[in-house]
Design an enzyme around this catalytic site. Structure first.
Site, PDB file in Angstrom:
ATOM      1  N   GLU A   1      24.433  11.815   8.108  1.00 36.10           N
ATOM      2  CA  GLU A   1      22.814  11.964   8.189  1.00 36.10           C
ATOM      3  C   GLU A   1      22.063  11.014   8.120  1.00 36.10           C
ATOM      4  O   GLU A   1      21.418  10.835   8.830  1.00 36.10           O
ATOM      5  CB  GLU A   1      22.371  13.252   7.405  1.00 36.10           C
ATOM      6  CG  GLU A   1      23.035  14.659   8.070  1.00 36.10           C
ATOM      7  CD  GLU A   1      24.233  14.883   7.342  1.00 36.10           C
ATOM      8  OE1 GLU A   1      24.977  14.054   6.651  1.00 36.10           O
ATOM      9  OE2 GLU A   1      24.711  16.184   7.482  1.00 36.10           O
TER      10      GLU A   1
ATOM     11  N   PHE B   1      24.600  28.558  -1.760  1.00 38.78           N
ATOM     12  CA  PHE B   1      25.728  27.356  -1.135  1.00 38.78           C
ATOM     13  C   PHE B   1      24.836  26.671  -0.121  1.00 38.78           C
ATOM     14  O   PHE B   1      24.295  27.114   0.474  1.00 38.78           O
ATOM     15  CB  PHE B   1      26.792  28.068  -0.437  1.00 38.78           C
ATOM     16  CG  PHE B   1      27.765  26.986   0.175  1.00 38.78           C
ATOM     17  CD1 PHE B   1      28.395  26.204  -0.544  1.00 38.78           C
ATOM     18  CD2 PHE B   1      27.895  26.962   1.559  1.00 38.78           C
ATOM     19  CE1 PHE B   1      29.401  25.260   0.067  1.00 38.78           C
ATOM     20  CE2 PHE B   1      28.805  26.013   2.175  1.00 38.78           C
ATOM     21  CZ  PHE B   1      29.425  25.114   1.614  1.00 38.78           C
ATOM     22  N   GLN B   2      25.153  25.010  -0.389  1.00 42.35           N
ATOM     23  CA  GLN B   2      24.259  24.183   0.116  1.00 42.35           C
ATOM     24  C   GLN B   2      22.898  24.505   0.221  1.00 42.35           C
ATOM     25  O   GLN B   2      22.270  24.143   1.281  1.00 42.35           O
ATOM     26  CB  GLN B   2      25.033  24.256   1.780  1.00 42.35           C
ATOM     27  CG  GLN B   2      26.164  23.627   1.740  1.00 42.35           C
ATOM     28  CD  GLN B   2      26.777  23.178   3.226  1.00 42.35           C
ATOM     29  OE1 GLN B   2      26.021  23.575   4.209  1.00 42.35           O
ATOM     30  NE2 GLN B   2      27.569  22.277   3.163  1.00 42.35           N
TER      31      GLN B   2
ATOM     32  N   LYS C   1      17.386  29.910   7.254  1.00 34.86           N
ATOM     33  CA  LYS C   1      18.245  30.388   8.451  1.00 34.86           C
ATOM     34  C   LYS C   1      17.385  31.617   8.896  1.00 34.86           C
ATOM     35  O   LYS C   1      17.606  32.069  10.084  1.00 34.86           O
ATOM     36  CB  LYS C   1      19.624  30.550   7.814  1.00 34.86           C
ATOM     37  CG  LYS C   1      20.259  30.894   9.097  1.00 34.86           C
ATOM     38  CD  LYS C   1      21.974  30.565   8.449  1.00 34.86           C
ATOM     39  CE  LYS C   1      22.778  30.885   9.843  1.00 34.86           C
ATOM     40  NZ  LYS C   1      24.233  30.848   9.172  1.00 34.86           N
TER      41      LYS C   1
ATOM     42  N   MET D   1      22.728 -12.626   0.087  1.00 37.36           N
ATOM     43  CA  MET D   1      21.554 -12.730  -0.774  1.00 37.36           C
ATOM     44  C   MET D   1      21.677 -12.625  -2.326  1.00 37.36           C
ATOM     45  O   MET D   1      21.089 -13.133  -3.184  1.00 37.36           O
ATOM     46  CB  MET D   1      20.462 -11.608  -0.361  1.00 37.36           C
ATOM     47  CG  MET D   1      19.000 -12.157  -0.663  1.00 37.36           C
ATOM     48  SD  MET D   1      18.509 -13.870   0.039  1.00 37.36           S
ATOM     49  CE  MET D   1      17.636 -13.426   1.554  1.00 37.36           C
TER      50      MET D   1
END
Lengths: 182, 585
Positions: B51, B113-114, B163, B481
């Site tokens: 993502e 969940f999630q 959802k 760097m």
């Protein structure tokens, strides 16, 4: 060049200005999470909150009024106002310390426990401060007091030796003097 | 008004907002939206591999087109993985709409969940965010999200959709001209302040334009007005990392980038100018260096659409809140109408002084016939790609600074880099987004071998969609760097900055169905860069460079602009380096 600047690649702090206290009035949409946005801004950017009150004030428009007492240098205070103004649900930010003469009040409930002379002394002091008794038992009082934060502070200090148990304060609310609204 | 499900509304709103591509990754809480995606062909979905890659790809897409980039991810880990990209977009003012799935409303707060508190987590890293708890609010939230993302100072907006709201049916309406309740960015600058600015410019003896990403965000018109104004006044101009390309680097009035790794002439001009005209930049700490020694003798004009950028780090004399394009056009008009003339004599002397600073040749480096110098690699890359339709993205580190110094940008929206947040791993997914928006252009990610490994998985996305991105890795086997700072500030103790056990990038390219090239000798560089350009598929170019090279010039450790360090090939100026500075080097 001081020691911190030799080991970091960030410029050193140059803040030497005076710290000032301001009361800000913030008009916001009363939507979920709006208070979290305002508080998150203060914690995320390291600003101070000395006092904060919030309540819906215009029900039809779903507008809430947040009163914040904050501290900082003039430059930081300007940032606080601009950062608040930038939040999407914020309509207006008004500095009640600098904009207009404003009245500030706070309400506190003060619980005192004691018997005999202590009890009488508490009542006498409360009377002098125009605090009202809103609950009483044979060994306690709850006083309600309204006034500036300083006045409430002095009242609480006086209650300490006569049996102060606990204090609940609303935080500062403020409004400008005169006929004009914000 | 049409009746449809929440999921269908998402697609309808995307299409109505002119979205052709959305980057995303499916999961349980967005399945209804993926189902709706499947049954239409207006919006093309690009499946990423992580993502974070989706958000960076959308950033590259947005930055190279000026449109809003869009992302679709699931709840929980889908949303948390997007957080780095959101923060990156917030720092660099990139317009994004990121749609996240959420667990059904009745489960919110139940540790389902999630589930994660997406609006809570993303509140500080978005311009605004929504949790849409009713399908009746969804069309407004989606259209508002696009408006807020693109207008004012652009930024990312998250729309979190449970959802059950995706399944629920409701009335959809198309976007219409609307006024937000409270959010109204100010576009036009104050007319009297603009007149005052023009007067200050006409009176200036040592003026300087200091421009930033705001000019790019404001669009082509801003860049064109800027060019005209710079020509008309004859003033020198420098820019931040984010503003490169708004003014052509080939122009003699261009001083190069300023700041920590800016040119000698740009930084000295900043220090010594008597009028600084800051347009769409924000006085970031990489630009100012030591604040109490920042351009001590100058009056400062600051044009910015975001009032909170003004007087944040540096007190300015004349703030102008407004959109760069509007304010610049107005400045031009007032300058012309008032018949303002720059102080020619003072300006000639100022340019003579700038000429002396330029003569230090601060970007000079010692080239080699044996080993590829990273600066040389970018110079050759520029020479071999400058006549093409080229877009450059970068990762973060030394290679990024060398790219900014040595790749010459003549146009805006051609340079995609993570400036504010400094996100290693930005460039590869960003190049995926750029290539998708510009399928026939040459898109090159100038990368470091450490950064690019952070989001290497997006090579798979490039392969899937036949996106011929070129990953040009300046491989010095170090987090360069970090190593440079350890060398200068931490006694050469190279704690964990060596890239041990690197993959074989040529084989890695092959594993990703891409073309791999390794180049180790300066003599073969041109031919191999040509090969990279010719190949019509994704390329990983492993350019093995000098591991010890440092990035100069450099304003070290919280110093001022006139305390810059130079590389040893540049003309040495004895008094520029203090005793302490010498000890550091």
């Amino acid at each position: 060049m001081n020691t911190t600047t030799t080991t970091t690649h960030y410029p050193a702090s140059t803040k030497t200005e005076q710290i000032e206290t301001r009361t800000l009035c913030v008009l916001v949409d009363n939507e979920p999470g709006v208070l979290a946005r305002v508080i998150g801004l203060f914690s995320g950017r390291g600003y101070n909150i000395d006092s904060l009150t919030v309540s819906e004030t215009e029900h039809q428009k779903h507008l809430s009024r947040i009163t914040i007492v904050t501290r900082g240098t003039p430059m930081v205070l300007e940032q606080i106002k601009n950062q608040l103004d930038r939040l999407v649900p914020v309509h207006r930010v008004i500095d009640l310390t600098t904009a207009n003469p404003a009245i500030q009040r706070e309400l506190a409930m003060v619980k005192v426990r004691g018997t005999g002379d202590q009890r009488m002394e508490a009542l006498r002091l409360a009377d002098a401060f125009r605090a009202r008794v809103i609950d009483a038992t044979t060994e306690s009082f709850v006083f309600e007091i309204t006034g500036t934060s300083d006045k409430i502070e002095s009242f609480i200090n006086l209650m300490l030796p006569v049996g102060l148990v606990e204090v609940s304060r609303t935080g500062v609310v403020a409004i400008t003097r005169g006929p004009e609204g914000m | 008004m049409t009746e449809m499900t929440g999921a269908e509304m998402v697609i309808a709103a995307l299409a109505d907002q002119g979205v052709a591509h959305i980057f995303g990754y499916p999961g349980g809480a967005v399945l209804p939206i993926y189902d709706a995606l499947f049954q239409q062909d207006k919006v093309q979905h690009i499946l990423v591999r992580h993502e974070q890659g989706a958000v960076h790809a959308a950033e590259g897409y947005a930055r190279s087109t000026g449109k809003v980039g869009t992302v679709l991810v699931t709840s929980g880990p889908g949303a948390t993985n997007a957080v780095t990209g959101l923060t990156d977009a917030l720092c660099d003012s990139i317009p994004l709409v990121v749609i996240t799935g959420q667990v059904p409303t009745h489960l919110i707060g139940n540790d389902a969940f999630q589930e994660c508190d997406t609006v809570g987590i993303t509140r500080p890293c978005t311009k605004y965010n929504y949790l849409v708890k009713s399908v009746a609010d969804l069309p407004r939230a989606l259209h508002e999200a696009f408006h807020i993302a693109a207008s004012g100072r652009p930024g990312p907006v998250v729309v979190d959709i449970p959802k059950d709201v995706q399944f629920a049916k409701g009335a959809y309406f198309k976007p219409k001209e609307f006024q937000h309740k409270g959010y109204r960015p100010k576009l036009d600058g104050d007319a009297s302040k603009i007149r005052e600015a023009v007067e200050m410019m006409a009176a200036a003896k040592h003026p300087l334009f200091y421009t930033g990403g705001g000019v790019i965000n404001s669009g082509r018109a801003a860049s064109e007005s800027l060019r005209e104004l710079v020509k008309l006044t004859g003033f020198p101009i420098t820019s931040t990392l984010m503003g490169l390309g708004a003014f052509p680097a080939a122009d003699p009035q261009w001083l190069g980038m300023l700041g920590m790794h800016g040119t000698w002439e740009a930084n000295w001009a900043m220090h010594d100018c008597d009028l600084m005209i800051c347009i769409g930049a924000r006085f970031d700490d990489r630009i100012t260096g030591r604040l109490d020694a920042f351009s001590p003798g100058s009056k400062k004009i600051h044009v910015d659409i975001d009032p909170s950028s003004i007087n944040k780090n540096v007190k300015v004399d004349l703030p102008i809140v407004g959109d760069c394009a509007h304010v610049l056009a107005e400045m031009l008009r007032v300058w012309r109408e008032s018949g303002a003339k720059p102080d020619k004599k003072a300006l000639d002397a100022w340019w003579a002084q700038i000429g002396k600073w330029r003569a230090k040749n601060s970007l000079a480096y010692r080239n080699s016939n044996e080993i590829i110098k990273p600066q040389y690699a970018i110079q050759r890359l520029y020479e071999l790609t400058k006549d093409r339709d080229t877009y450059i993205t970068t990762e973060v580190g030394q290679h990024q600074m060398w790219a900014a110094q040595f790749y010459q940008f003549q146009e805006g929206n051609r340079w995609m880099t993570s400036g504010g947040l400094g996100t290693m791993g930005y460039g590869l997914p960003a190049s995926v987004g750029v290539q998708l928006a510009h399928p026939n252009s040459l898109v090159i990610d100038i990368a470091g071998e450490a950064s690019v490994l952070m989001t290497m998985q997006e090579m798979s996305t490039a392969a899937q969609y036949d996106l011929p991105i070129k990953i040009f890795i300046l491989n010095n086997q170090y987090m360069g760097m970090v190593r440079q700072w350890q060398e200068l500030l931490h006694g050469g103790r190279y704690s964990h900055s060596y890239s041990e056990a690197l993959p074989d990038f040529v084989k890695l390219a092959e594993a990703y169905h891409a073309h791999g090239i390794r180049c180790t000798h300066p003599g073969e560089l041109d031919d191999k860069i040509r090969e990279m350009i010719e190949v019509q598929k994704p390329v990983i170019f492993d350019c093995v460079v000098d591991p010890a090279e440092n990035c100069f010039p450099m304003i070290p450790s919280g110093r001022a602009h006139n305390e810059m360090l130079l590389g040893d090939a540049a003309t040495r100026v004895e008094d520029a380096v203090t005793e302490e500075g010498k000890m550091l080097v």
